[in-house]
Design an enzyme around this catalytic site. Structure first.
Site, PDB file in Angstrom:
ATOM      1  N   LYS A  46       0.872  -1.188   0.000  1.00 57.82           N
ATOM      2  CA  LYS A  46       0.000   0.000   0.000  1.00 57.82           C
ATOM      3  C   LYS A  46       0.898   1.223   0.000  1.00 57.82           C
ATOM      4  O   LYS A  46       1.875   1.275   0.750  1.00 57.82           O
ATOM      5  CB  LYS A  46      -0.858  -0.031   1.256  1.00 57.82           C
TER       6      LYS A  46
ATOM      7  N   LYS B  54       0.972   5.245   0.773  1.00 59.33           N
ATOM      8  CA  LYS B  54       0.269   6.406   1.327  1.00 59.33           C
ATOM      9  C   LYS B  54       0.397   7.552   0.348  1.00 59.33           C
ATOM     10  O   LYS B  54       1.501   8.034   0.065  1.00 59.33           O
ATOM     11  CB  LYS B  54       0.889   6.763   2.686  1.00 59.33           C
TER      12      LYS B  54
ATOM     13  N   ASP C 246      -3.657   5.040  -1.211  1.00 60.78           N
ATOM     14  CA  ASP C 246      -4.548   5.694  -0.242  1.00 60.78           C
ATOM     15  C   ASP C 246      -4.246   7.187  -0.127  1.00 60.78           C
ATOM     16  O   ASP C 246      -3.377   7.590   0.647  1.00 60.78           O
ATOM     17  CB  ASP C 246      -4.368   5.008   1.128  1.00 60.78           C
TER      18      ASP C 246
ATOM     19  N   ASN D 178      -6.206   9.345   1.176  1.00 64.03           N
ATOM     20  CA  ASN D 178      -6.991   9.872   2.303  1.00 64.03           C
ATOM     21  C   ASN D 178      -8.051  10.901   1.880  1.00 64.03           C
ATOM     22  O   ASN D 178      -8.240  11.931   2.541  1.00 64.03           O
ATOM     23  CB  ASN D 178      -6.082  10.473   3.382  1.00 64.03           C
TER      24      ASN D 178
ATOM     25  N   GLU E   3      -8.086   3.026  -1.735  1.00 63.64           N
ATOM     26  CA  GLU E   3      -8.526   3.380  -0.374  1.00 63.64           C
ATOM     27  C   GLU E   3      -8.842   4.870  -0.285  1.00 63.64           C
ATOM     28  O   GLU E   3      -8.001   5.712  -0.644  1.00 63.64           O
ATOM     29  CB  GLU E   3      -7.385   3.008   0.581  1.00 63.64           C
TER      30      GLU E   3
ATOM     31  N   ASN F 246     -10.739   3.973   6.019  1.00 61.35           N
ATOM     32  CA  ASN F 246     -10.640   4.149   7.460  1.00 61.35           C
ATOM     33  C   ASN F 246     -11.111   5.555   7.812  1.00 61.35           C
ATOM     34  O   ASN F 246     -10.835   6.077   8.883  1.00 61.35           O
ATOM     35  CB  ASN F 246      -9.197   3.958   7.951  1.00 61.35           C
TER      36      ASN F 246
ATOM     37  N   ASP G 239      -9.732  -1.221  12.361  1.00 64.14           N
ATOM     38  CA  ASP G 239      -8.611  -1.181  13.303  1.00 64.14           C
ATOM     39  C   ASP G 239      -9.123  -1.483  14.716  1.00 64.14           C
ATOM     40  O   ASP G 239      -9.999  -0.770  15.216  1.00 64.14           O
ATOM     41  CB  ASP G 239      -8.012   0.234  13.226  1.00 64.14           C
TER      42      ASP G 239
ATOM     43  N   HIS H 109      -6.781  -1.116   9.567  1.00 64.47           N
ATOM     44  CA  HIS H 109      -6.047   0.145   9.415  1.00 64.47           C
ATOM     45  C   HIS H 109      -4.945   0.223  10.473  1.00 64.47           C
ATOM     46  O   HIS H 109      -5.012  -0.443  11.497  1.00 64.47           O
ATOM     47  CB  HIS H 109      -7.050   1.295   9.592  1.00 64.47           C
TER      48      HIS H 109
ATOM     49  N   ASN I 262      -1.688   2.893  12.465  1.00 64.30           N
ATOM     50  CA  ASN I 262      -0.880   4.094  12.702  1.00 64.30           C
ATOM     51  C   ASN I 262       0.463   3.611  13.221  1.00 64.30           C
ATOM     52  O   ASN I 262       0.613   2.438  13.521  1.00 64.30           O
ATOM     53  CB  ASN I 262      -1.542   4.971  13.775  1.00 64.30           C
TER      54      ASN I 262
HETATM   55  O1  GKR Z   1       0.594   7.260   9.375  1.00 64.31           O
HETATM   56  O2  GKR Z   1       0.562   8.972   8.061  1.00 64.31           O
HETATM   57  C1  GKR Z   1       0.067   7.963   8.493  1.00 64.31           C
HETATM   58  C2  GKR Z   1      -1.243   7.502   7.912  1.00 64.31           C
HETATM   59  O3  GKR Z   1      -1.705   8.453   6.998  1.00 64.31           O
HETATM   60  C3  GKR Z   1      -2.284   7.301   8.991  1.00 64.31           C
HETATM   61  O4  GKR Z   1      -2.400   8.448   9.771  1.00 64.31           O
HETATM   62  C4  GKR Z   1      -3.642   6.953   8.421  1.00 64.31           C
HETATM   63  O5  GKR Z   1      -4.601   7.013   9.428  1.00 64.31           O
HETATM   64  O6  GKR Z   1      -2.657   4.821   7.811  1.00 64.31           O
HETATM   65  C5  GKR Z   1      -3.768   5.572   7.870  1.00 64.31           C
HETATM   66  C6  GKR Z   1      -4.650   5.411   6.671  1.00 64.31           C
HETATM   67  O7  GKR Z   1      -4.744   4.320   6.176  1.00 64.31           O
HETATM   68  O8  GKR Z   1      -5.309   6.367   6.275  1.00 64.31           O
HETATM   69 MG    MG Z   2      -6.397   4.917   4.894  1.00 62.81          MG
END
Ligand code: GKR
Ligand code: MG
Length: 442
Positions: free
Chosen positions: A201, A203, A231, A233, A256, A285, A309, A335, A337
């Site tokens: 995955k 980010k 993802d 977000n 995602e 999430n 999670d 999910h 962190n």
């Molecule tokens: O750790 O930066 C991070 C992630 O962006 C986390 O804060 C997210 O909540 O991993 C998470 C996600 O899947 O969105």
């Molecule tokens: Mg996410």
């Protein structure tokens, strides 16, 4: 047979080191924080848990002490009820727009629930997985390789960790900058060598969507058999999400939170339109994080992979989500962190108890691997964690000296709850969070 009673409980706010991981909310600071709770029984057993950091959560767990001390370990469900009602209303602001959770009570409840489950497992000589839902479903749990764009720590004076693990390519590369598609592939290769992941995955929500599409295509080229997820977000508009999804339709296995609330429509409504048009499996999430949201998400057919999670559903709650997914033909995932190895054990046990076909679970552990708070951390091998049926409780032995040291790190650096905006200001002075703009696009 006497039932053990809890005689002592301590909450340790702890900190660990992190890389400058980038996301929509900014950049991870040099320290991540967690709350580690330990309960001791009159028989000398220890029950442990780990949840997100920050003093608000610490305070709620501590505020539940009067219900906990003197309780028998079998009473835990009644105690959780009392905690929920005593602190009902503390989370007036809800989950919030950030990529991370801003709620507090559910984390505190999970902290308490998990300690009791660990103690019950030890008492009955069973893994926690065997006490959840319909019992343990599997010993092997698939885990994904969680890739990030990583900022350059030389651009800041913040005390980011360096050279903490030069044992292999992954140990070295995880503290270096990764800002291009080619560099993300290098990251994935190093992670694959150490952990053997079958799913990756990335980010997103950091660069313009076309740049992140490029990274996914490069990953697909290098790992044609791997299952890939991107993802951002919810950073993209529906129009952008449809465009990028079309570009990546032969590269991604699922996507995602590609888009979220816009123009007066809720995130669930927008994702429902996205799902109907693309027929892509959609994980979240962000818009399906409690039962009220779940109700709307299901009515709208908005998503197909709720990332449950245990830290924000509780361990039992995450299993209820898994049971629902199994009955309703949805796919369950987890999910994450940043976390220590106690959370890794929580996730392993939860996923081992989730019925049906589940997705490889998220974990940030690869960014922290080595900063152990237990004497026997779970290991990711061949892309999997193993929960032997002979385990007792969470299957870990907490290292109290390491917990106290991590607590000292928290105190010495005046740590608290997470704030990703600060870290980003070394790249873009005055940087501010905008849920609709990738963080490096200003
Ligand atoms: O750790 O930066 C991070 C992630 O962006 C986390 O804060 C997210 O909540 O991993 C998470 C996600 O899947 O969105
Ligand atoms: Mg996410």
């Amino acid at each position: 047979m006497s039932i053990p009673k809890v005689v002592k409980m301590v909450v340790y706010p702890v900190a660990g080191y992190d890389s400058m991981l980038l996301n929509l909310s900014g950049a991870h600071g040099p320290f991540f924080t967690r709350n580690v709770t330990i309960m001791w029984t009159d028989e000398g057993q220890m029950g442990v848990s780990e949840v997100p950091g920050g003093p608000k959560i610490t305070k709620i767990i501590e505020g539940a002490k009067d219900f906990i001390i003197g309780s028998s370990i079998g009473e835990f469900k009644n105690i959780l009820q009392k905690v929920r009602s005593k602190f009902a209303g503390v989370d007036k602001g809800g989950r919030g727009n950030q990529t991370y959770d801003e709620r507090t009570l559910v984390h505190a409840v999970t902290a308490i629930e998990t300690c009791y489950l660990d103690l019950l497992g030890k008492h009955f000589h069973l893994p926690v997985a065997a006490l959840l839902g319909d019992g343990q479903q599997r010993e092997k749990v698939g885990v994904l390789g969680y890739l990030f764009y990583v900022g350059d720590i030389n651009k800041t004076d913040a005390p980011y960790i360096r050279d903490d693990d030069n044992s292999d390519a992954w140990g070295k590369t995880r503290r270096k900058p990764h800002m291009t598609a080619d560099s993300i592939v290098e990251e994935a290769e190093a992670a694959y060598e150490r952990y053997g992941f079958k799913t990756f995955k990335l980010k997103g929500g950091v660069f313009d969507g076309e740049e992140e599409v490029k990274a996914m295509k490069a990953l697909h080229k290098e790992f044609p058999d791997a299952k890939l997820d991107l993802d951002p977000n919810g950073a993209w508009s529906l129009k952008q999400a449809l465009h990028y999804a079309d570009e990546m339709k032969h590269d991604l296995f699922y996507i995602e939170d590609p888009c979220g609330a816009e123009n007066g429509f809720s995130g669930r409504e927008i994702l429902s339109e996205f799902s109907k048009i693309t027929h892509m499996p959609v994980a979240t999430n962000m818009v399906d994080t409690d039962w009220r949201q779940m109700n709307h998400a299901l009515e709208l057919n908005a998503i197909s992979i709720p990332l449950a999670d245990p830290h924000f559903w509780t361990m039992e709650g995450a299993i209820r989500v898994a049971q629902l997914c199994n009955e309703f033909n949805l796919n369950w995932g987890v999910h994450s962190n940043n976390h220590f190895d106690i959370s890794l054990a929580m996730v392993a046990n939860t996923a081992a108890a989730a019925p049906g076909k589940i997705y490889d679970v998220d974990t940030h552990w690869i960014w922290q691997d080595g900063q152990n708070l237990t004497k026997n951390p779970y290991k990711i091998e061949n892309g999997q964690l193993t929960v032997p049926k002979t385990n007792e409780g969470l299957g870990i032995e907490v290292d109290l000296a390491a917990v106290k040291k991590a607590h000292q790190l928290y105190v010495d650096n005046n740590c608290g709850a997470r704030d990703d905006a600060k870290g980003m200001q070394c790249y873009i002075p005055g940087w501010k969070f905008d849920p609709k703009k990738p963080s490096m696009v200003r």
